[in-house]
Scaffold this motif. Structure first.
Motif, short mmCIF file in Angstrom:
data_model
loop_
_atom_site.label_atom_id
_atom_site.label_comp_id
_atom_site.label_asym_id
_atom_site.label_seq_id
_atom_site.Cartn_x
_atom_site.Cartn_y
_atom_site.Cartn_z
N TYR A 293 0.83 -1.21 0.00
CA TYR A 293 0.00 0.00 0.00
C TYR A 293 0.87 1.26 0.00
O TYR A 293 0.58 2.24 -0.71
CB TYR A 293 -0.90 0.01 1.23
N GLY A 294 1.92 1.24 0.82
CA GLY A 294 2.80 2.40 0.93
C GLY A 294 3.54 2.70 -0.36
O GLY A 294 3.72 3.87 -0.73
N ASP A 295 3.98 1.65 -1.05
CA ASP A 295 4.69 1.84 -2.32
C ASP A 295 3.76 2.48 -3.35
O ASP A 295 4.17 3.40 -4.09
CB ASP A 295 5.20 0.49 -2.82
N ILE A 296 2.53 2.01 -3.41
CA ILE A 296 1.56 2.61 -4.33
C ILE A 296 1.34 4.07 -3.98
O ILE A 296 1.30 4.95 -4.86
CB ILE A 296 0.23 1.83 -4.29
N ALA A 297 1.18 4.35 -2.68
CA ALA A 297 0.95 5.73 -2.24
C ALA A 297 2.11 6.64 -2.62
O ALA A 297 1.91 7.77 -3.09
CB ALA A 297 0.71 5.75 -0.73
N LYS A 298 3.34 6.18 -2.41
CA LYS A 298 4.52 6.99 -2.73
C LYS A 298 4.60 7.28 -4.23
O LYS A 298 4.87 8.42 -4.64
CB LYS A 298 5.80 6.26 -2.29
N ASN A 299 4.41 6.24 -5.04
CA ASN A 299 4.49 6.44 -6.48
C ASN A 299 3.37 7.35 -6.98
O ASN A 299 3.56 8.14 -7.92
CB ASN A 299 4.42 5.09 -7.20
N TRP A 300 2.23 7.26 -6.36
CA TRP A 300 1.09 8.11 -6.70
C TRP A 300 1.42 9.57 -6.38
O TRP A 300 1.15 10.47 -7.18
CB TRP A 300 -0.13 7.65 -5.92
N LEU A 301 2.05 9.78 -5.22
CA LEU A 301 2.42 11.13 -4.80
C LEU A 301 3.57 11.70 -5.62
O LEU A 301 3.51 12.83 -6.11
CB LEU A 301 2.83 11.13 -3.33
N GLN A 302 4.62 10.92 -5.77
CA GLN A 302 5.86 11.43 -6.33
C GLN A 302 5.90 11.42 -7.86
O GLN A 302 6.56 12.26 -8.47
CB GLN A 302 7.05 10.64 -5.79
N HIS A 303 5.19 10.45 -8.46
CA HIS A 303 5.28 10.30 -9.92
C HIS A 303 3.93 10.37 -10.62
O HIS A 303 3.90 10.29 -11.86
CB HIS A 303 5.97 8.97 -10.25
N GLY A 304 2.87 10.48 -9.84
CA GLY A 304 1.55 10.53 -10.47
C GLY A 304 1.12 9.23 -11.09
O GLY A 304 0.22 9.20 -11.95
N VAL A 305 1.76 8.12 -10.68
CA VAL A 305 1.44 6.79 -11.23
C VAL A 305 0.92 5.92 -10.10
O VAL A 305 1.61 5.74 -9.07
CB VAL A 305 2.68 6.13 -11.86
N TYR A 306 -0.27 5.38 -10.28
CA TYR A 306 -0.81 4.43 -9.31
C TYR A 306 -0.22 3.06 -9.66
O TYR A 306 -0.77 2.29 -10.45
CB TYR A 306 -2.34 4.40 -9.39
N GLY A 307 0.96 2.79 -9.07
CA GLY A 307 1.65 1.57 -9.47
C GLY A 307 2.69 1.14 -8.46
O GLY A 307 2.90 1.76 -7.42
N LEU A 308 3.35 0.03 -8.79
CA LEU A 308 4.35 -0.58 -7.94
C LEU A 308 5.74 -0.35 -8.51
O LEU A 308 5.94 -0.38 -9.74
CB LEU A 308 4.09 -2.09 -7.81
N SER A 309 6.70 -0.17 -7.63
CA SER A 309 8.08 0.06 -8.06
C SER A 309 8.69 -1.22 -8.59
O SER A 309 8.55 -2.29 -7.99
CB SER A 309 8.92 0.59 -6.89
N GLY A 310 9.38 -1.11 -9.71
CA GLY A 310 10.13 -2.22 -10.27
C GLY A 310 11.61 -1.92 -10.23
O GLY A 310 12.06 -0.94 -9.62
N VAL A 311 12.38 -2.75 -10.88
CA VAL A 311 13.82 -2.55 -10.90
C VAL A 311 14.18 -1.26 -11.63
O VAL A 311 15.02 -0.47 -11.19
CB VAL A 311 14.52 -3.75 -11.57
N ASP A 312 13.52 -1.02 -12.77
CA ASP A 312 13.86 0.14 -13.60
C ASP A 312 12.76 1.17 -13.70
O ASP A 312 13.03 2.33 -14.04
CB ASP A 312 14.24 -0.33 -15.01
N ASP A 313 11.52 0.77 -13.45
CA ASP A 313 10.43 1.72 -13.64
C ASP A 313 9.28 1.38 -12.69
O ASP A 313 9.38 0.48 -11.85
CB ASP A 313 9.95 1.70 -15.09
N ILE A 314 8.19 2.12 -12.85
CA ILE A 314 6.99 1.92 -12.05
C ILE A 314 5.92 1.31 -12.94
O ILE A 314 5.62 1.85 -14.02
CB ILE A 314 6.51 3.25 -11.46
N SER A 315 5.35 0.20 -12.50
CA SER A 315 4.33 -0.48 -13.29
C SER A 315 2.95 -0.16 -12.73
O SER A 315 2.69 -0.40 -11.54
CB SER A 315 4.54 -2.00 -13.25
N PRO A 316 2.04 0.38 -13.55
CA PRO A 316 0.67 0.61 -13.09
C PRO A 316 0.05 -0.70 -12.58
O PRO A 316 0.37 -1.79 -13.08
CB PRO A 316 -0.05 1.10 -14.35
#
Length: 463
Positions: free
Chosen positions: A40-63
Motif C-alpha cells: 500500500y505504501g509503495d503505491i501511495a509513494k508512487n502516486w504522490l511522487q510520480h503521479g502513477v498508481y503503481g508498484l516500483s520495479g527494478v527500472d520503472d513503475i508499473s501501473p
C-alpha cells in the motif's frame, strides 16, 4: 447523541482517555507494518511522487490494480502532510478514526436499545483489544470498520425517517458504503445486506402501506439512491482501469494478481477441501509461492486415504522443487481437489465452510502479535501464552455476551439489518481458502451493540 454526550461528559471523557491509552499501548509496543502495508505504501509513494498508481520495479513503475485506491489514498494524504513513509503518523490517525468508530457504535446502540446501552457500547468499544490492536497495524481494517459503522448508523437514520420522505441519509450512506468498497472489495457485502433488507421492507410496506403511511415507492427510491451513489464512487477507478489496462475491473482481482498473471485456481480449490484454521494459512497458504511446504503440517482431514496421502505428499515435493505452482502442477492439484469434492460434497460445501467461520470468530485474535499461532500446544513463552489465553477468553466473553444480549435484550425495529450483515459476511467468509480472524472484525460493532443490550435501562428513555 449530542445530548447524551452533554449529560455524561465525564464518563465519555474517561472512557475516551482509556481508549487512547489502550491504543497507544498497542501502537508503541506492537506496531505493525507488514508486507501488505509496504505494498500500500509503495503505491501511495508512487502516486504522490510520480503521479502513477503503481508498484516500483527494478527500472520503472508499473501501473497496477491489485489494490483498491482507498487505503493508498489515505496513506498518500498522511505522507504528504507528515513526511514520506511516516507510518507512526498513520497509526496515530488510525487511533483517532477508531475512537470515532466507538462514538458511531454508541449512537447505533442508542437508536436500537437505549441511552444507557449507548454508554456501555462506547465503553466496550473503547476497551475492545481487537479494535485497538488493528489501529497499530498499517492495514485497511480500522478504516473499514469505521465506514461500516458509519454506513450502518446512517442506514438507521434513514430507516427512522422513512415517514419524513428524507433521502439525504441514503445519499450519505451510499458515500460511506462506497468508501468502504474502495478500501476493501468485500465492503460490497454491506451494500448487499442493506439492499436486501430494504427489499424485504419494500415488500412488507406494499402489503401494509395504508396502516403505516409510508410509501413503498419511497423505500424503493431509498434503495435506488443508495445503490447509485455507492456504485458511482467506483466509476473513476473503473474508468482508470479501462483506460490503463483495457479491462473492466470495478474492484480488484480476487487473488490480488497483476494483469495476465497466472493464478493457481486448482491449488486454491485444493486448499478449500481441507483448510479450516488460521494456522494452516500461515503454514501452507502463505508459503506458496516461494517457500517450502512441510507436508507433515497438513492435518489428517487433508487426506481421504493412504493413497491420497501419498499423492498429496508427492505434489508438495514437486512444488518444493520449483518453489512455485506451474500450470501443470496446478492441474494436478485441481484433479486432486475434484476427487476430494466428489468424495464428500457436503464436507466441501457445508462442513468445512462452517468450521472456517467458527475458527474466524472464536480463535484468539493474536495474529498480529508475537504469540505462537499454535496456541493449543502450550509451548509458547509464558508471557505470550498468557496473553493468548486472556485474549481468547475476552473474545469468547464478547461473543457469549452478544448472544445473551440478542436473546434477552429489547431492541427497536431494524435490528434485523445488523444481523443480516453479520450472517451474510460470515457466509461469504466461509468460502475463502484463507480463514483470517481479522475478516470478522467488521462485524464487531454489531457484537458490541448486542452485548450492550444486556445493560439497557428498564425503559428506552432512561439514561
Amino acid at each position: 447523541m449530542r445530548e447524551l454526550l452533554r449529560q455524561h461528559q465525564r464518563f465519555f471523557l474517561i472512557a475516551t482517555l482509556a481508549g487512547v491509552a489502550l491504543r497507544l499501548l498497542f501502537i508503541l509496543r506492537f506496531p505493525g507494518v507488514s508486507t501488505d502495508s509496504f505494498v500500500y505504501g509503495d503505491i501511495a509513494k508512487n502516486w504522490l511522487q510520480h503521479g502513477v498508481y503503481g508498484l516500483s520495479g527494478v527500472d520503472d513503475i508499473s501501473p497496477t490494480y491489485i489494490r483498491l485506491p482507498g487505503y493508498p489514498a489515505f496513506l498518500a494524504a498522511v505522507f504528504a502532510i507528515f513526511g514520506m513513509e511516516h507510518y507512526r503518523a498513520v497509526l496515530v490517525l488510525q487511533m483517532l478514526v477508531d475512537l470515532g468508530t466507538c462514538f458511531l457504535v454508541a449512537d447505533l446502540a442508542r437508536r436500537l436499545v437505549s441511552p444507557r446501552a449507548a454508554r456501555v457500547a462506547f465503553l466496550l468499544g473503547s476497551l475492545c483489544p481487537f479494535l485497538a490492536n488493528y489501529t497499530a497495524n498499517a492495514l485497511t481494517e480500522t478504516l473499514e470498520v469505521f465506514f461500516t459503522a458509519l454506513a450502518l448508523d446512517l442506514t438507521m437514520i434513514g430507516l427512522e425517517t422513512l415517514e419524513d420522505s428524507s433521502l439525504r441519509p441514503w445519499v450519505e450512506c451510499g458515500l460511506a458504503v462506497g468508501v468502504g468498497i474502495l478500501l476493501r472489495p468485500d465492503g460490497a457485502l454491506l451494500l448487499f445486506a442493506i439492499e436486501g433488507y430494504l427489499l424485504v421492507l419494500l415488500v412488507s410496506r406494499r402489503k401494509d402501506q395504508t396502516r403505516t403511511g409510508v410509501s413503498a415507492l419511497h423505500v424503493f427510491k431509498s434503495g435506488l439512491i443508495l445503490a447509485v451513489v455507492s456504485v458511482a464512487t467506483l466509476i473513476p477507478w473503473t474508468v482508470r482501469n479501462l483506460h490503463t489496462f483495457h479491462e473492466f475491473q470495478p474492484l480488484a482481482p480476487r487473488y490480488a494478481n497483476q494483469e495476465n498473471a497466472f493464478v493457481p485456481l486448482g491449488f486454491n480449490r485444493w486448499m478449500r477441501t481441507w483448510i479450516v484454521d488460521y494456522t494452516s494459512v500461515e503454514d501452507i497458504y502463505w508459503a506458496v509461492p516461494g517457500n517450502t511446504v512441510e507436508a507433515d503440517k497438513l492435518p489428517s482431514r487433508a487426506f481421504d486415504s493412504p493413497q491420497q496421502r501419498a499423492q498429496t505428499v508427492q505434489l508438495l515435493q514437486d512444488y518444493d522443487d520449483a518453489r512455485h505452482v506451474t500450470p501443470e502442477l496446478d492441474a494436478r492439484f485441481a484433479a486432486l481437489a475434484a476427487d476430494r469434492v466428489r468424495h464428500s460434497r457436503s464436507r466441501y460445501y457445508v462442513g468445512l465452510p462452517l468450521l472456517r467461520i467458527a475458527d474466524m470468530w472464536f480463535r484468539p485474535r493474536t495474529e498480529t502479535l508475537p504469540s505462537d499461532t499454535r496456541w493449543w500446544e502450550f509451548d509458547d513463552d509464558p508471557e505470550w501464552l498468557l496473553l493468548t489465553v486472556i485474549l481468547g477468553i475476552v473474545n469468547l466473553a464478547y461473543l457469549a455476551a452478544a448472544l445473551a444480549g440478542l436473546v434477552r435484550g429489547r431492541f427497536a425495529p431494524h435490528l434485523g439489518l445488523l444481523l443480516t450483515f453479520v450472517i451474510l459476511r460470515s457466509a461469504f467468509l466461509g468460502t475463502l481458502e484463507n480463514p483470517e480472524p481479522r475478516y470478522t472484525l467488521e462485524c464487531y460493532p454489531v457484537v458490541i451493540i448486542l452485548t450492550a443490550a444486556l445493560f439497557q435501562s428498564s425503559t428506552r428513555e432512561g439514561g
